[in-house]
Design a protein around this motif. Structure first.
Motif, PDB file in Angstrom:
ATOM      1  N   MET A 155      11.665  -9.398 -14.415  1.00  0.00           N
ATOM      2  CA  MET A 155      13.070  -9.720 -14.656  1.00  0.00           C
ATOM      3  C   MET A 155      13.665 -10.448 -13.448  1.00  0.00           C
ATOM      4  SD  MET A 155      15.580  -9.795 -16.700  1.00  0.00           S
ATOM      5  CE  MET A 155      14.955  -8.780 -18.013  1.00  0.00           C
ATOM      6  N   VAL A 156      13.334  -9.993 -12.245  1.00  0.00           N
ATOM      7  CA  VAL A 156      13.808 -10.682 -11.036  1.00  0.00           C
ATOM      8  C   VAL A 156      13.272 -12.113 -11.032  1.00  0.00           C
ATOM      9  CG1 VAL A 156      13.745 -10.728  -8.504  1.00  0.00           C
ATOM     10  CG2 VAL A 156      14.035  -8.548  -9.710  1.00  0.00           C
ATOM     11  N   GLU A 157      11.994 -12.273 -11.357  1.00  0.00           N
ATOM     12  CA  GLU A 157      11.390 -13.611 -11.404  1.00  0.00           C
ATOM     13  C   GLU A 157      12.131 -14.509 -12.382  1.00  0.00           C
ATOM     14  OE1 GLU A 157       7.253 -15.764 -12.803  1.00  0.00           O
ATOM     15  OE2 GLU A 157       7.167 -13.669 -12.199  1.00  0.00           O
ATOM     16  N   ALA A 158      12.457 -13.978 -13.566  1.00  0.00           N
ATOM     17  CA  ALA A 158      13.163 -14.769 -14.581  1.00  0.00           C
ATOM     18  C   ALA A 158      14.563 -15.155 -14.108  1.00  0.00           C
ATOM     19  CB  ALA A 158      13.230 -13.997 -15.889  1.00  0.00           C
ATOM     20  N   LEU A 159      15.268 -14.212 -13.492  1.00  0.00           N
ATOM     21  CA  LEU A 159      16.626 -14.482 -13.036  1.00  0.00           C
ATOM     22  C   LEU A 159      16.657 -15.471 -11.876  1.00  0.00           C
ATOM     23  CD1 LEU A 159      18.077 -10.866 -13.251  1.00  0.00           C
ATOM     24  CD2 LEU A 159      18.732 -12.827 -14.679  1.00  0.00           C
ATOM     25  N   ILE A 164      16.269 -22.441 -11.626  1.00  0.00           N
ATOM     26  CA  ILE A 164      15.652 -23.474 -10.799  1.00  0.00           C
ATOM     27  C   ILE A 164      14.738 -24.349 -11.652  1.00  0.00           C
ATOM     28  CG2 ILE A 164      14.221 -23.942  -8.778  1.00  0.00           C
ATOM     29  CD1 ILE A 164      14.985 -21.110  -7.755  1.00  0.00           C
ATOM     30  N   VAL A 165      13.905 -23.720 -12.465  1.00  0.00           N
ATOM     31  CA  VAL A 165      12.979 -24.471 -13.317  1.00  0.00           C
ATOM     32  C   VAL A 165      13.741 -25.305 -14.342  1.00  0.00           C
ATOM     33  CG1 VAL A 165      11.141 -24.242 -15.044  1.00  0.00           C
ATOM     34  CG2 VAL A 165      11.066 -22.869 -12.945  1.00  0.00           C
ATOM     35  N   ALA A 166      14.803 -24.746 -14.927  1.00  0.00           N
ATOM     36  CA  ALA A 166      15.596 -25.506 -15.906  1.00  0.00           C
ATOM     37  C   ALA A 166      16.209 -26.745 -15.252  1.00  0.00           C
ATOM     38  CB  ALA A 166      16.682 -24.611 -16.505  1.00  0.00           C
TER      39      ALA A 166
END
Length: 197
Positions: A155-159, A164-166
């Motif tokens: 979840m931390v990775e996704a947040l 940034i990736v988007a």
């Protein structure tokens, strides 16, 4: 390394460089045996000897650049003294990387990379474990200290990485409203708010 091994390594490097050049110029559909051997000056037999197939070459190219990106991110995180500072560093390092390596970044953010990532997620993670470990340790350390909200690491990775990736994908696609300077200024604080306790 023996002279024969050095020549083999140089041949593999030429093929990897040629693969990125062909991909940048012609897209995924243009990455053919003919285009690769022409761009690299390497024989068909050498391509198959070193990579097994065009797909094997492209996976190796993807891993090469994924490793470089993760190395930049991990290095930035390791140098940061606080979790909030590390978020700022991650944003800047990622956005700087895509600006400095747009062709490789287009590959890393391509549908090809997505397909490989979905099909071979465990193998990719294992291959990049040394570069992922500092990032994983950073999340764990700052979660345990209470500096990051008690969320599961994915979840931390996704947040953190999602925005940034988007942003990177928008910029790489040439969408006019993707302003990397603005993103480097705005994203760190917004991301920090999403993971701070």
């Amino acid at each position: 390394m023996s002279p024969k091994q050095q020549r083999g390594a140089q041949t593999a490097e030429r093929l990897l460089d040629a693969a990125l050049q062909v991909y940048a110029e012609s897209g995924e559909q243009g990455v053919t045996v003919s285009a690769l051997t022409k761009a690299s000056g390497v024989s068909l037999g050498s391509l198959y000897h070193h990579f097994g197939s065009v797909d094997g070459l492209m996976r190796a190219l993807l891993l090469r650049w994924l490793g470089r990106l993760l190395g930049e991110l991990a290095g930035g995180v390791e140098r940061s003294r606080t979790a909030k500072g590390a978020v700022r560093t991650l944003v800047r390092a990622y956005l700087t990387f895509i600006q400095e390596h747009p062709d490789a970044s287009r590959l890393l953010h391509s549908s090809y990379a997505d397909r490989v990532g979905m099909a071979q997620a465990a193998q990719l993670r294992d291959a990049q474990e040394a570069r992922l470990s500092p990032l994983t340790a950073w999340v764990r350390r700052h979660t345990e200290s209470g500096e990051i909200a008690p969320l599961a690491a994915p979840m931390v990775e996704a947040l953190v990485m999602g925005p940034i990736v988007a942003t990177a994908r928008r910029w790489l696609s040439g969408i006019d409203d993707a302003d990397l300077d603005q993103a480097a200024h705005v994203l760190p604080e917004r991301i920090w708010r999403s993971i701070s306790p």
